[in-house]
Design a protein around this motif. Sequence first.
Motif, PDB file in Angstrom:
ATOM      1  N   GLU A 105      41.593  15.933  53.435  1.00  0.00           N
ATOM      2  CA  GLU A 105      40.846  16.655  52.345  1.00  0.00           C
ATOM      3  C   GLU A 105      40.636  17.853  52.581  1.00  0.00           C
ATOM      4  N   ALA A 106      40.041  18.277  53.750  1.00  0.00           N
ATOM      5  CA  ALA A 106      39.342  19.773  53.905  1.00  0.00           C
ATOM      6  C   ALA A 106      41.024  20.640  54.019  1.00  0.00           C
ATOM      7  N   LEU A 107      42.166  20.023  54.610  1.00  0.00           N
ATOM      8  CA  LEU A 107      43.210  21.011  54.602  1.00  0.00           C
ATOM      9  C   LEU A 107      43.696  21.161  53.378  1.00  0.00           C
ATOM     10  N   ILE A 108      43.711  20.354  52.643  1.00  0.00           N
ATOM     11  CA  ILE A 108      44.474  20.336  50.946  1.00  0.00           C
ATOM     12  C   ILE A 108      43.291  21.488  50.148  1.00  0.00           C
ATOM     13  N   ALA A 147      51.839  19.708  64.683  1.00  0.00           N
ATOM     14  CA  ALA A 147      52.945  20.293  64.521  1.00  0.00           C
ATOM     15  C   ALA A 147      53.386  20.455  63.032  1.00  0.00           C
ATOM     16  N   PHE A 148      53.998  21.598  62.730  1.00  0.00           N
ATOM     17  CA  PHE A 148      54.476  22.029  61.701  1.00  0.00           C
ATOM     18  C   PHE A 148      55.946  22.432  61.590  1.00  0.00           C
ATOM     19  N   GLY A 149      56.739  21.505  61.084  1.00  0.00           N
ATOM     20  CA  GLY A 149      58.130  21.810  61.192  1.00  0.00           C
ATOM     21  C   GLY A 149      58.882  20.977  60.364  1.00  0.00           C
ATOM     22  N   PRO A 150      60.456  21.280  60.361  1.00  0.00           N
ATOM     23  CA  PRO A 150      61.320  20.602  59.743  1.00  0.00           C
ATOM     24  C   PRO A 150      61.516  19.005  59.956  1.00  0.00           C
ATOM     25  N   THR A 151      61.662  18.171  59.022  1.00  0.00           N
ATOM     26  CA  THR A 151      61.953  16.780  59.332  1.00  0.00           C
ATOM     27  C   THR A 151      63.005  16.317  58.187  1.00  0.00           C
ATOM     28  N   PHE A 152      63.798  15.379  58.837  1.00  0.00           N
ATOM     29  CA  PHE A 152      64.969  15.039  58.034  1.00  0.00           C
ATOM     30  C   PHE A 152      65.044  13.553  57.891  1.00  0.00           C
ATOM     31  N   ARG A 153      65.420  13.128  56.434  1.00  0.00           N
ATOM     32  CA  ARG A 153      65.390  11.914  56.126  1.00  0.00           C
ATOM     33  C   ARG A 153      66.802  11.504  55.259  1.00  0.00           C
ATOM     34  N   ALA A 154      67.814  10.692  55.828  1.00  0.00           N
ATOM     35  CA  ALA A 154      68.837  10.349  55.020  1.00  0.00           C
ATOM     36  C   ALA A 154      68.474   9.173  54.077  1.00  0.00           C
ATOM     37  N   SER A 176      55.162  31.240  51.711  1.00  0.00           N
ATOM     38  CA  SER A 176      54.793  31.987  52.850  1.00  0.00           C
ATOM     39  C   SER A 176      53.158  31.901  53.066  1.00  0.00           C
ATOM     40  N   ARG A 177      52.413  32.042  51.970  1.00  0.00           N
ATOM     41  CA  ARG A 177      51.135  32.184  51.917  1.00  0.00           C
ATOM     42  C   ARG A 177      50.473  31.086  52.591  1.00  0.00           C
ATOM     43  N   CYS A 178      50.940  29.821  51.834  1.00  0.00           N
ATOM     44  CA  CYS A 178      50.434  28.594  51.859  1.00  0.00           C
ATOM     45  C   CYS A 178      50.626  28.343  53.676  1.00  0.00           C
ATOM     46  N   ALA A 179      51.873  28.696  53.997  1.00  0.00           N
ATOM     47  CA  ALA A 179      52.053  28.238  55.562  1.00  0.00           C
ATOM     48  C   ALA A 179      51.054  28.971  56.387  1.00  0.00           C
ATOM     49  N   TRP A 180      50.703  30.365  55.964  1.00  0.00           N
ATOM     50  CA  TRP A 180      49.734  31.245  56.925  1.00  0.00           C
ATOM     51  C   TRP A 180      48.311  30.389  56.729  1.00  0.00           C
ATOM     52  N   ALA A 181      48.056  29.781  55.486  1.00  0.00           N
ATOM     53  CA  ALA A 181      46.855  29.197  55.192  1.00  0.00           C
ATOM     54  C   ALA A 181      46.650  27.690  56.297  1.00  0.00           C
ATOM     55  N   VAL A 182      47.973  27.058  56.145  1.00  0.00           N
ATOM     56  CA  VAL A 182      47.747  26.029  57.165  1.00  0.00           C
ATOM     57  C   VAL A 182      47.517  26.579  58.695  1.00  0.00           C
ATOM     58  N   HIS A 183      48.212  27.409  59.047  1.00  0.00           N
ATOM     59  CA  HIS A 183      48.018  27.880  60.431  1.00  0.00           C
ATOM     60  C   HIS A 183      46.479  28.401  60.694  1.00  0.00           C
ATOM     61  N   ASP A 184      45.944  28.922  59.555  1.00  0.00           N
ATOM     62  CA  ASP A 184      44.510  29.488  59.609  1.00  0.00           C
ATOM     63  C   ASP A 184      43.516  28.158  59.785  1.00  0.00           C
ATOM     64  N   PHE A 185      43.733  27.453  58.992  1.00  0.00           N
ATOM     65  CA  PHE A 185      43.006  26.076  58.775  1.00  0.00           C
ATOM     66  C   PHE A 185      42.943  25.590  60.328  1.00  0.00           C
ATOM     67  N   PHE A 186      44.109  25.316  60.797  1.00  0.00           N
ATOM     68  CA  PHE A 186      43.909  24.635  62.218  1.00  0.00           C
ATOM     69  C   PHE A 186      43.387  25.669  63.354  1.00  0.00           C
ATOM     70  N   GLN A 222      41.033  27.601  63.058  1.00  0.00           N
ATOM     71  CA  GLN A 222      39.832  28.280  63.000  1.00  0.00           C
ATOM     72  C   GLN A 222      38.795  26.632  63.553  1.00  0.00           C
ATOM     73  N   ARG A 223      39.680  25.557  63.387  1.00  0.00           N
ATOM     74  CA  ARG A 223      39.045  24.171  64.025  1.00  0.00           C
ATOM     75  C   ARG A 223      39.878  23.782  65.419  1.00  0.00           C
ATOM     76  N   GLY A 224      40.147  24.716  66.144  1.00  0.00           N
ATOM     77  CA  GLY A 224      40.459  24.685  67.607  1.00  0.00           C
ATOM     78  C   GLY A 224      41.546  23.567  67.772  1.00  0.00           C
ATOM     79  N   PHE A 225      42.683  23.638  66.883  1.00  0.00           N
ATOM     80  CA  PHE A 225      43.684  22.827  66.912  1.00  0.00           C
ATOM     81  C   PHE A 225      44.816  23.639  67.521  1.00  0.00           C
ATOM     82  N   PHE A 226      45.529  22.919  68.632  1.00  0.00           N
ATOM     83  CA  PHE A 226      46.831  23.921  69.138  1.00  0.00           C
ATOM     84  C   PHE A 226      47.824  23.388  68.255  1.00  0.00           C
ATOM     85  N   HIS A 227      48.748  24.595  68.157  1.00  0.00           N
ATOM     86  CA  HIS A 227      50.065  24.433  67.418  1.00  0.00           C
ATOM     87  C   HIS A 227      51.141  23.959  68.504  1.00  0.00           C
TER      88      HIS A 227
END
Length: 452
Positions: A253-256, A214-221, A137-147, A149-154
């Motif tokens: 690199e900055a995101l990680i 985008a930050f969502g579920p993806t599926f691979r068979a 959960s914390r990492c998901a918040w951090a991802v949203h914070d990161f973008f 802060q940099r003006g990316f739209f979700h």
Amino acid sequence: MARIADILAGRQPENSEVEAAGWVRTRRDAKGFSFLELNDGSCLANLQVVAEEALPDYEVVRRAHTGAAVAVRGLLTASLGRGQKWEVKAAGLRLLGEADPEAYPLQKKRHSDEFLREIAHLRTRTNKFGAVFRLRSRCAWAVHDFFRQRGFFHVHTPIITGSDCEGAGEMFRVTTLPGGGPAAEDFFGREAALTVSGQLEAELLALALGRVYAFGPTFRAENSNTPRHAAEFWMIEPEMAFAGLGENMDLAEALIKHVVADALETGREDLALFDRFVEPGLFARLENLLAEAYVRLPYGEAVAILKASGRKFEYEPAWGMDLQTEHERHLCEVHFKKPVVVHDYPLALKPFYMRLNDDGRTVAAMDLLVPKVGELVGGSQREERLEVLRGRMADLGLDQAAYWWYLDTRRFGSVPHAGFGLGFERLLLLLTGLGNIRDVIPFPRTPKSLEF
Ligand code: 4AD
Ligand code: MG
């Protein structure tokens, strides 16, 4: 009801009356009183409750076996015992839900990860898996914070789709026809599937909004029963207009680094569990991920390094072949001992949308490889030149009519743009030191496994 995390962080005044509730981790009976260790999931640590035998509610204590849910009211006092700063002297107790000690599978002992996967509905009540999912959960918040802060739209890209972005044909079919039937009679009047990547739609949105993710579920068979693949996983997919491969690598690199730094800052208590029980030395490894610049290495040089290594690989490295896990691990674990971004792969190895380089035989692709996990990120600059893109699609036998909307963005105001996909679960493997993707997804979906 106070959260135990708040109580243990000292957010309640000493000698005040508090009310808390949680699941009993252990109970110890001494002469004249009992200790209950309560955990409510809000943090790793338990709240110690002291219940005297003289208490009118003491009957509750006798039935408060491991796994039972209990509410307590009492005085918050500084604990004299070792291991905790605070304890609650119970004035009142309520049994919220009993747990039969004969049947409850999580008794106080170490259970294997394999056993706990079979009881995924309960494993989050263990220290280890509580820590995993708080961290997730914390990492998901951090991802949203990161973008943010940099003006990316979700952006929210569709989950049901009619196109195979990666062209790998590993899609789950979506249908409402019992037993199958002609696609024309199906719900959408054509074949539909679960998305393998939101990239193509993210590109459309980036070519209007500039910077999106985008930050969502993806599926691979893909029928690969490996510790790094799941049939359902979450992907973080930024897409930037007016940007090329260099900026794309910078962003990955900055995101990680942002997520790792955030976990070290906000999730230290949980990470300490992994450092102690899962991967001794984890903290040092994570600090290293922040300290150094990641290697950037053209594919051709990567192959040369592998060839010169003198190592016997199962697959002989050669220009034009895809890097196997053994090669990727050699590069980042043995040769460089840090994350490596391999870029400019041979054209034939990569999907249609990657931008053709001037040499005519490589594309502006990038894979970011990290020790322990292997490929964490895959991305590229996108082919923005209509005729080159058409040529690639023709070579690969793709039906251009089906991609008319994608091609339109190259007809009208096309601009250089780039993006990538980062596998969220693989990032969690990197952060926790855990070795199996099934242990960072609450209810994992893998071949022949669909419980819960
Ligand atoms: O390299 P991939 O296949 O790239 C794409 O899908 C691009 N369309 C993304 C983009 O450019 N927007 O997948 C991206 C990442 C991989 O590097 C890996 O971390 C993760 O997604 N991934 C998986 N994670 C768990 N289980 C699987 N089966 C995965 N397949 C890919
Ligand atoms: Mg890839």
